[in-house]
Design a protein around this motif. Structure first.
Motif, PDB file in Angstrom:
ATOM      1  N   ILE A 109      -3.316   1.957  -4.373  1.00 59.99           N
ATOM      2  CA  ILE A 109      -2.937   3.766  -3.206  1.00 59.99           C
ATOM      3  C   ILE A 109      -4.197   4.443  -2.915  1.00 59.99           C
ATOM      4  CG2 ILE A 109      -2.166   6.024  -5.046  1.00 59.99           C
ATOM      5  CD1 ILE A 109      -1.520   3.422  -7.176  1.00 59.99           C
ATOM      6  N   ILE A 110      -3.764   4.684  -1.526  1.00 58.74           N
ATOM      7  CA  ILE A 110      -4.546   5.478  -0.750  1.00 58.74           C
ATOM      8  C   ILE A 110      -4.288   7.255  -1.271  1.00 58.74           C
ATOM      9  CG2 ILE A 110      -5.663   5.933   1.444  1.00 58.74           C
ATOM     10  CD1 ILE A 110      -4.930   2.601   2.046  1.00 58.74           C
ATOM     11  N   SER A 111      -5.626   8.496  -1.790  1.00 56.36           N
ATOM     12  CA  SER A 111      -4.889   9.355  -2.435  1.00 56.36           C
ATOM     13  C   SER A 111      -5.809   9.897  -0.988  1.00 56.36           C
ATOM     14  CB  SER A 111      -5.380   9.596  -3.107  1.00 56.36           C
ATOM     15  OG  SER A 111      -4.982  10.900  -3.826  1.00 56.36           O
ATOM     16  N   THR A 116       3.904   8.717   1.675  1.00 56.64           N
ATOM     17  CA  THR A 116       4.402   9.792   1.493  1.00 56.64           C
ATOM     18  C   THR A 116       4.336  11.472   2.367  1.00 56.64           C
ATOM     19  OG1 THR A 116       3.100  11.210  -0.357  1.00 56.64           O
ATOM     20  CG2 THR A 116       4.013   9.403  -1.464  1.00 56.64           C
ATOM     21  N   TYR A 117       5.727  12.260   2.470  1.00 52.05           N
ATOM     22  CA  TYR A 117       5.463  13.629   2.884  1.00 52.05           C
ATOM     23  C   TYR A 117       6.087  14.648   1.734  1.00 52.05           C
ATOM     24  CZ  TYR A 117      10.933  12.943   3.573  1.00 52.05           C
ATOM     25  OH  TYR A 117      11.815  13.307   3.163  1.00 52.05           O
ATOM     26  N   CYS A 118       6.005  16.127   1.996  1.00 54.83           N
ATOM     27  CA  CYS A 118       6.534  17.254   1.479  1.00 54.83           C
ATOM     28  C   CYS A 118       7.111  17.689   1.373  1.00 54.83           C
ATOM     29  CB  CYS A 118       5.254  17.469   0.478  1.00 54.83           C
ATOM     30  SG  CYS A 118       5.462  18.856  -0.334  1.00 54.83           S
ATOM     31  N   LYS A 119       6.824  18.533   2.522  1.00 54.33           N
ATOM     32  CA  LYS A 119       7.733  19.707   3.703  1.00 54.33           C
ATOM     33  C   LYS A 119       7.828  19.127   4.952  1.00 54.33           C
ATOM     34  CE  LYS A 119       4.921  23.129   1.176  1.00 54.33           C
ATOM     35  NZ  LYS A 119       4.969  24.187   1.228  1.00 54.33           N
ATOM     36  N   GLN A 120       7.466  18.280   5.782  1.00 50.49           N
ATOM     37  CA  GLN A 120       7.817  17.651   6.341  1.00 50.49           C
ATOM     38  C   GLN A 120       9.429  17.327   7.138  1.00 50.49           C
ATOM     39  OE1 GLN A 120       5.338  17.166   5.027  1.00 50.49           O
ATOM     40  NE2 GLN A 120       3.477  17.202   6.344  1.00 50.49           N
ATOM     41  N   GLU A 121      10.089  17.984   6.502  1.00 50.48           N
ATOM     42  CA  GLU A 121      11.749  16.705   6.332  1.00 50.48           C
ATOM     43  C   GLU A 121      11.935  15.807   7.847  1.00 50.48           C
ATOM     44  OE1 GLU A 121      14.186  16.078   4.093  1.00 50.48           O
ATOM     45  OE2 GLU A 121      12.802  18.030   2.857  1.00 50.48           O
ATOM     46  N   GLY A 122      11.600  16.695   8.988  1.00 49.95           N
ATOM     47  CA  GLY A 122      12.639  16.421  10.300  1.00 49.95           C
ATOM     48  C   GLY A 122      11.464  15.475  11.156  1.00 49.95           C
ATOM     49  N   ALA A 123      10.456  15.518  11.055  1.00 47.35           N
ATOM     50  CA  ALA A 123       9.157  14.392  10.747  1.00 47.35           C
ATOM     51  C   ALA A 123       9.131  12.710  10.513  1.00 47.35           C
ATOM     52  CB  ALA A 123       8.116  15.096  11.267  1.00 47.35           C
ATOM     53  N   PHE A 124       9.760  12.971   9.220  1.00 49.76           N
ATOM     54  CA  PHE A 124       9.573  11.903   8.215  1.00 49.76           C
ATOM     55  C   PHE A 124      10.781  11.432   7.014  1.00 49.76           C
ATOM     56  CE2 PHE A 124       4.927  13.597   8.751  1.00 49.76           C
ATOM     57  CZ  PHE A 124       4.432  12.241   9.453  1.00 49.76           C
ATOM     58  N   ILE A 173       1.042  -1.297  -0.208  1.00 50.25           N
ATOM     59  CA  ILE A 173       0.163  -0.365  -0.086  1.00 50.25           C
ATOM     60  C   ILE A 173       1.457   1.486   0.289  1.00 50.25           C
ATOM     61  CG2 ILE A 173      -1.821   1.359   1.169  1.00 50.25           C
ATOM     62  CD1 ILE A 173      -2.368  -1.598   2.524  1.00 50.25           C
ATOM     63  N   LEU A 174       0.500   2.434  -0.731  1.00 48.45           N
ATOM     64  CA  LEU A 174       1.036   3.339  -0.920  1.00 48.45           C
ATOM     65  C   LEU A 174      -0.036   4.780  -0.350  1.00 48.45           C
ATOM     66  CD1 LEU A 174       4.067   5.505  -1.373  1.00 48.45           C
ATOM     67  CD2 LEU A 174       2.462   5.518  -3.859  1.00 48.45           C
ATOM     68  N   ILE A 175       0.472   5.597   0.673  1.00 55.53           N
ATOM     69  CA  ILE A 175      -0.703   6.261   1.096  1.00 55.53           C
ATOM     70  C   ILE A 175      -0.277   7.823   0.534  1.00 55.53           C
ATOM     71  CG2 ILE A 175      -1.589   7.485   2.956  1.00 55.53           C
ATOM     72  CD1 ILE A 175      -1.462   4.553   4.709  1.00 55.53           C
ATOM     73  N   LEU A 176      -0.497   8.574  -0.614  1.00 53.91           N
ATOM     74  CA  LEU A 176      -0.590   9.424  -0.386  1.00 53.91           C
ATOM     75  C   LEU A 176      -0.877  10.780   0.001  1.00 53.91           C
ATOM     76  CD1 LEU A 176      -0.711   9.402  -4.414  1.00 53.91           C
ATOM     77  CD2 LEU A 176       1.667   9.078  -4.110  1.00 53.91           C
ATOM     78  N   GLY A 177      -0.310  11.930   0.480  1.00 48.59           N
ATOM     79  CA  GLY A 177      -0.620  12.603   1.978  1.00 48.59           C
ATOM     80  C   GLY A 177       0.005  11.488   3.195  1.00 48.59           C
ATOM     81  N   GLY A 178       0.882  10.292   3.205  1.00 45.90           N
ATOM     82  CA  GLY A 178       0.929  10.759   4.479  1.00 45.90           C
ATOM     83  C   GLY A 178       1.145  10.731   6.089  1.00 45.90           C
TER      84      GLY A 178
END
Length: 285
Positions: free
Chosen positions: A72-74, A36-44, A10-15
């Protein structure tokens, strides 16, 4: 129903978001789960199952080919044009992999142009807002191109003890701040815990189609918020009543065609009870 072979990948987009991360926690012990994550570098960034993906910058098709998900869970957000391009890439990948299914988390916004009655799964969508119109476009894309591999999951207002809306309500109570309520708006609702259970069931049974993951009953928005407030505290925020019309209006989705089994259904009273629990507020990490 899609034929299952082996353990789901499973891939969760916006996880990294509120809903996506709760789904991740629900499914982690049962499946091979990536997010996936986008901007939360420290957390993920140190978590090896989280992949950096920004819809405005990166290719979803390349990411899908790297992870090779079977589900795929979006729950992703971003620029509408870039998002639509990403969903087209998702469709292209899924057309090449018939064992892959898509669970698209949509919302009641696809009916925000209708006010006279609640909406069911097969009702014609109609929206007056950019967000609702975008969700309608994505639903249409998926249902027209990969209908046998698609589950549309429409959500109402999602509450729960640690939901952003209830956290905001608690803050308004604490600081005696203004909280908007809509006395003439009839809605359905749910909790994040129930949504995660329902998605787990849908994944486990490889279900496709349109699902309204909401309470089976309806409530006025103001009544719901006041009931939750009474559960939380003996104090009140400053309620600001907002009237969009003199008559009752509906922003309610109800399950009818694709009802899940009884243990996966929920009533407004359960939402109030769970949202009013006196528990420590937790962040998503």
């Amino acid at each position: 129903m899609r034929k299952k072979e082996g353990k789901e990948r499973i891939l969760i987009l916006g996880g990294s978001g509120f809903i996506g991360y709760e789904i991740y926690k629900e499914l982690l012990s049962y499946y091979e789960v990536y997010c996936t994550y986008c901007k939360q570098e420290g957390a993920f960034s140190e978590n090896q199952v989280f992949f950096k993906y920004c819809v405005e910058e990166d290719s979803l098709f390349l990411l899908l080919n790297e992870i090779k998900p079977t589900v795929i869970i979006s729950a992703i957000s971003g620029n509408y044009k870039k998002l639509f391009d990403a969903y087209q890439q998702m469709v292209n990948y899924t057309l090449l992999h018939e064992d892959c299914s898509v669970l698209y988390i949509s919302s009641a916004e696809v009916f925000d142009g209708k006010f006279s009655h609640p909406s069911y799964e097969n009702d014609l969508t109609l929206s007056e807002t950019p967000s609702g119109k975008f969700k309608i476009a994505i639903e249409k894309l998926l249902l027209e191109t990969i209908p046998q591999q698609t589950a549309i999951l429409r959500l109402p207002m999602v509450l729960g003890v640690n939901s952003p809306e209830v956290v905001h309500l608690r803050q308004c109570i604490q600081h005696k701040a203004t909280y908007e309520v809509f006395p003439n708006l009839i809605i359905t609702t749910t909790t994040i815990d129930k949504v995660c259970q329902q998605i787990h069931y849908i994944v486990n049974h490889s279900l496709v189609g349109i699902f309204h993951l909401s309470t089976n009953d309806m409530v006025h928005h103001e009544d719901l918020i006041r009931e939750i407030t009474l559960k939380i505290s003996d104090k009140m925020p400053i309620f600001k009543s907002v009237f969009s019309s003199n008559e009752d209006r509906y922003n309610a989705i109800l399950p009818k065609v694709n009802q899940l089994p009884e243990p996966y259904q929920i009533a407004v009273s359960e939402v109030v009870e769970e949202s009013g629990l006196n528990e420590e507020i937790m962040s998503i990490r």
